[in-house]
Write a protein that holds these residues in place. Structure first.
Motif, mmCIF file in Angstrom:
data_model
loop_
_atom_site.group_PDB
_atom_site.id
_atom_site.type_symbol
_atom_site.label_atom_id
_atom_site.label_comp_id
_atom_site.label_asym_id
_atom_site.label_seq_id
_atom_site.Cartn_x
_atom_site.Cartn_y
_atom_site.Cartn_z
ATOM 1 N N HIS A 1 -16.418 54.873 -23.417
ATOM 2 C CA HIS A 1 -17.021 56.069 -24.028
ATOM 3 C C HIS A 1 -18.399 55.715 -24.560
ATOM 4 N N THR A 2 -19.373 56.618 -24.383
ATOM 5 C CA THR A 2 -20.756 56.255 -24.723
ATOM 6 C C THR A 2 -21.160 56.674 -26.135
ATOM 7 N N HIS A 3 -20.209 57.194 -26.943
ATOM 8 C CA HIS A 3 -20.470 57.578 -28.337
ATOM 9 C C HIS A 3 -21.677 58.491 -28.462
ATOM 10 N N GLY A 4 -21.585 59.667 -27.867
ATOM 11 C CA GLY A 4 -22.625 60.664 -28.056
ATOM 12 C C GLY A 4 -23.846 60.478 -27.179
ATOM 13 N N LYS A 5 -24.107 59.249 -26.728
ATOM 14 C CA LYS A 5 -25.253 59.044 -25.841
ATOM 15 C C LYS A 5 -24.846 59.463 -24.426
ATOM 16 N N GLU A 6 -25.727 60.199 -23.760
ATOM 17 C CA GLU A 6 -25.413 60.567 -22.375
ATOM 18 C C GLU A 6 -25.657 59.377 -21.473
ATOM 19 N N ARG A 7 -24.792 59.258 -20.468
ATOM 20 C CA ARG A 7 -24.973 58.178 -19.516
ATOM 21 C C ARG A 7 -26.050 58.596 -18.529
ATOM 22 N N ARG A 8 -27.155 57.855 -18.519
ATOM 23 C CA ARG A 8 -28.260 58.278 -17.669
ATOM 24 C C ARG A 8 -28.243 57.503 -16.363
ATOM 25 N N GLY A 9 -28.507 58.230 -15.272
ATOM 26 C CA GLY A 9 -28.559 57.595 -13.952
ATOM 27 C C GLY A 9 -29.930 56.992 -13.708
ATOM 28 N N LYS A 10 -30.107 56.563 -12.464
ATOM 29 C CA LYS A 10 -31.337 55.897 -12.056
ATOM 30 C C LYS A 10 -32.562 56.788 -12.253
ATOM 31 N N PHE A 11 -32.376 58.107 -12.080
ATOM 32 C CA PHE A 11 -33.527 59.015 -12.117
ATOM 33 C C PHE A 11 -33.632 59.742 -13.453
ATOM 34 N N GLY A 12 -32.935 59.237 -14.471
ATOM 35 C CA GLY A 12 -33.065 59.834 -15.784
ATOM 36 C C GLY A 12 -32.234 61.082 -15.972
ATOM 37 N N ASP A 13 -31.492 61.522 -14.945
ATOM 38 C CA ASP A 13 -30.629 62.684 -15.145
ATOM 39 C C ASP A 13 -29.245 62.201 -15.578
ATOM 40 N N ASN A 14 -28.309 63.131 -15.679
ATOM 41 C CA ASN A 14 -27.011 62.773 -16.242
ATOM 42 C C ASN A 14 -26.030 62.218 -15.218
ATOM 43 N N THR A 15 -26.426 62.185 -13.984
ATOM 44 C CA THR A 15 -25.500 61.692 -12.957
ATOM 45 C C THR A 15 -26.055 60.415 -12.383
ATOM 46 N N SER A 16 -25.177 59.536 -11.929
ATOM 47 C CA SER A 16 -25.709 58.402 -11.172
ATOM 48 C C SER A 16 -25.724 58.850 -9.723
ATOM 49 N N MET A 17 -26.905 58.913 -9.159
ATOM 50 C CA MET A 17 -27.061 59.523 -7.839
ATOM 51 C C MET A 17 -26.585 58.600 -6.727
ATOM 52 N N GLY A 18 -26.060 59.216 -5.682
ATOM 53 C CA GLY A 18 -25.775 58.467 -4.453
ATOM 54 C C GLY A 18 -26.885 58.772 -3.464
ATOM 55 N N ARG A 19 -26.613 58.529 -2.187
ATOM 56 C CA ARG A 19 -27.650 58.879 -1.211
ATOM 57 C C ARG A 19 -27.585 60.371 -0.924
ATOM 58 N N ARG A 20 -28.690 60.920 -0.450
ATOM 59 C CA ARG A 20 -28.683 62.347 -0.126
ATOM 60 C C ARG A 20 -28.710 62.518 1.382
ATOM 61 N N GLY A 21 -27.753 63.262 1.884
ATOM 62 C CA GLY A 21 -27.783 63.598 3.307
ATOM 63 C C GLY A 21 -27.278 62.480 4.189
ATOM 64 N N PRO A 22 -27.260 62.752 5.492
ATOM 65 C CA PRO A 22 -26.742 61.763 6.446
ATOM 66 C C PRO A 22 -27.683 60.575 6.579
ATOM 67 N N LYS A 23 -27.160 59.476 7.047
ATOM 68 C CA LYS A 23 -27.983 58.277 7.222
ATOM 69 C C LYS A 23 -28.976 58.491 8.372
ATOM 70 N N LYS A 24 -30.150 57.876 8.221
ATOM 71 C CA LYS A 24 -31.180 58.054 9.239
ATOM 72 C C LYS A 24 -31.383 56.796 10.072
ATOM 73 N N HIS A 25 -30.709 55.712 9.691
ATOM 74 C CA HIS A 25 -30.888 54.445 10.399
ATOM 75 C C HIS A 25 -29.562 53.965 10.962
ATOM 76 N N MET A 26 -29.659 53.092 11.962
ATOM 77 C CA MET A 26 -28.466 52.408 12.450
ATOM 78 C C MET A 26 -28.865 50.957 12.700
ATOM 79 N N SER A 27 -28.096 50.033 12.147
ATOM 80 C CA SER A 27 -28.495 48.645 12.350
ATOM 81 C C SER A 27 -28.154 48.229 13.779
ATOM 82 N N ARG A 28 -28.902 47.277 14.267
ATOM 83 C CA ARG A 28 -28.765 46.824 15.657
ATOM 84 C C ARG A 28 -27.335 46.356 15.943
ATOM 85 N N LEU A 29 -26.713 45.707 14.945
ATOM 86 C CA LEU A 29 -25.369 45.162 15.184
ATOM 87 C C LEU A 29 -24.290 46.235 15.083
ATOM 88 N N ALA A 30 -24.624 47.357 14.437
ATOM 89 C CA ALA A 30 -23.628 48.427 14.310
ATOM 90 C C ALA A 30 -23.672 49.378 15.504
#
Length: 277
Positions: A1-30
Motif C-alpha cells: 500500500h502506498t499510504h496516500g501517495k499515488e503510484r506513478r508510472g513511467k510517464f507520470g500518470d497513474n498507470t504503469s504503461m505497457g506497449r501500445r498497439g501491435p508489434k512493428k518488428h520481428m527479430s531475425r531468429l523469430a
C-alpha cells in the motif's frame, strides 16, 4: 500500500504503461524457418502486415522479390519496385513490401509477363510455381465455414479471408472452391471426400500430395485424415491441414516439381549424386 501517495508510472500518470498497439518488428531468429533467412545478415526480419494469411503461414512480398525471385538486392529496392505498382497479388496491385502472400495466391508481374502461384514443396517451404496468364485469374480456396447471414443470405468463408455469398448449397466446410479472382465468383467446387486429391498445408507432412483414403472421426477432438501418394506411401494429418486440390487423381492447379511426393533420405542422396555426376 502506498499510504496516500499515488503510484506513478513511467510517464507520470497513474498507470504503469505497457506497449501500445501491435508489434512493428520481428527479430531475425523469430522469423518462420521456411523463409530461409540466414541468421547473420541483420538483426531483424520483415514483419508481415496484417492480411489474408497468418504471420507464420505467409511469405512477405519483400522475401519473395528479394530472396526468392532475386529481382532486388535490398528492401529499399523492393520498395521501389512495388511503388511503381508492378506487382499484383490475386489480381490486385499491392504496394506494401510486407504484404503477406500465402498458399494458393497468384503473383503477377506484368512488366516481365510472369505469373506465379505459391504452393508448398515437400519440405514445407513455399514453392513458387510459374503458371500461364489465364491460370493467374483463378485460384482454389478451402472453405473454412459455411453459415447463414442477415436476412437468410447463405455465405462461405475461405482460407484467405474471402466471403462469398449465395454459394452452391452442396458446398460445405472443408470443401474446395475454384474462384474467378476478378469476379469473386465460384467456377467449380470439389467435395472433401475419399478418392479426391489433396495437399497437406501444415504439420509434419506439409506439402505432400495424396489421395484421401480414410477419415477418422473424433467427436470433440481433431478428425484425422489418411492419404496415400502416387508411390503408395501412406501418411496422416489433422483435417484442418488437408486442402483438396482435384477430383480423383487430376489436380486443378499445376503442382511443383516432384508433384508433392516426398523422397526418403536415401532417394534424395541418390538424386544428389546423380546431379553431381
Amino acid at each position: 500500500h502506498t499510504h496516500g501517495k499515488e503510484r506513478r508510472g513511467k510517464f507520470g500518470d497513474n498507470t504503469s504503461m505497457g506497449r501500445r498497439g501491435p508489434k512493428k518488428h520481428m527479430s531475425r531468429l523469430a522469423a518462420p524457418r521456411h523463409w530461409m533467412l540466414n541468421k547473420l545478415s541483420g538483426k531483424y526480419a520483415p514483419k508481415p502486415s496484417p492480411g489474408p494469411h497468418k504471420t507464420r503461414e505467409c511469405l512477405p512480398l519483400v522475401v519473395l522479390l528479394r530472396n526468392r525471385l532475386k529481382y532486388a538486392l535490398t528492401c529499399k529496392e523492393v520498395s521501389l519496385i512495388v511503388m511503381q505498382r508492378l506487382i499484383k497479388v490475386d489480381g490486385k496491385v499491392r504496394t506494401d513490401t510486407n504484404y503477406p502472400a500465402g498458399f494458393m495466391d497468384t503473383i503477377s508481374i506484368e512488366k516481365t509477363g510472369e505469373n506465379f502461384r505459391l504452393l508448398f514443396d515437400t519440405k514445407g517451404r513455399f514453392a513458387i510455381v510459374p503458371i500461364a496468364a489465364k491460370e493467374a485469374n483463378v485460384k482454389l480456396c478451402r472453405v473454412r465455414s459455411q453459415a447463414m447471414g442477415k436476412r437468410g443470405i447463405p455465405y462461405i468463408v475461405t482460407h484467405d479471408g474471402r466471403t462469398i455469398r449465395y454459394p452452391d448449397p452442396l458446398i460445405k466446410a472443408n470443401d474446395t472452391v475454384k474462384i474467378d479472382i476478378a469476379e469473386n465468383k465460384i467456377l467449380d467446387h470439389v467435395k472433401f471426400e475419399v478418392g479426391n486429391l489433396a495437399m497437406v498445408t501444415g504439420g509434419y507432412s506439409q506439402g505432400r500430395v495424396g489421395v484421401v483414403s480414410h477419415r477418422e472421426k473424433h467427436p470433440g477432438g481433431y478428425d484425422i485424415v489418411h492419404l496415400k501418394d502416387t508411390k503408395g506411401h501412406s501418411f496422416a494429418t489433422r483435417i484442418n491441414n488437408v486442402f483438396v486440390i482435384g477430383h480423383g487423381n487430376t489436380s486443378l492447379v499445376d503442382l511443383p516439381k516432384r508433384k508433392g511426393v516426398r523422397l526418403s533420405i536415401e532417394e534424395e542422396k541418390q538424386l544428389r549424386l546423380k546431379k553431381q555426376s
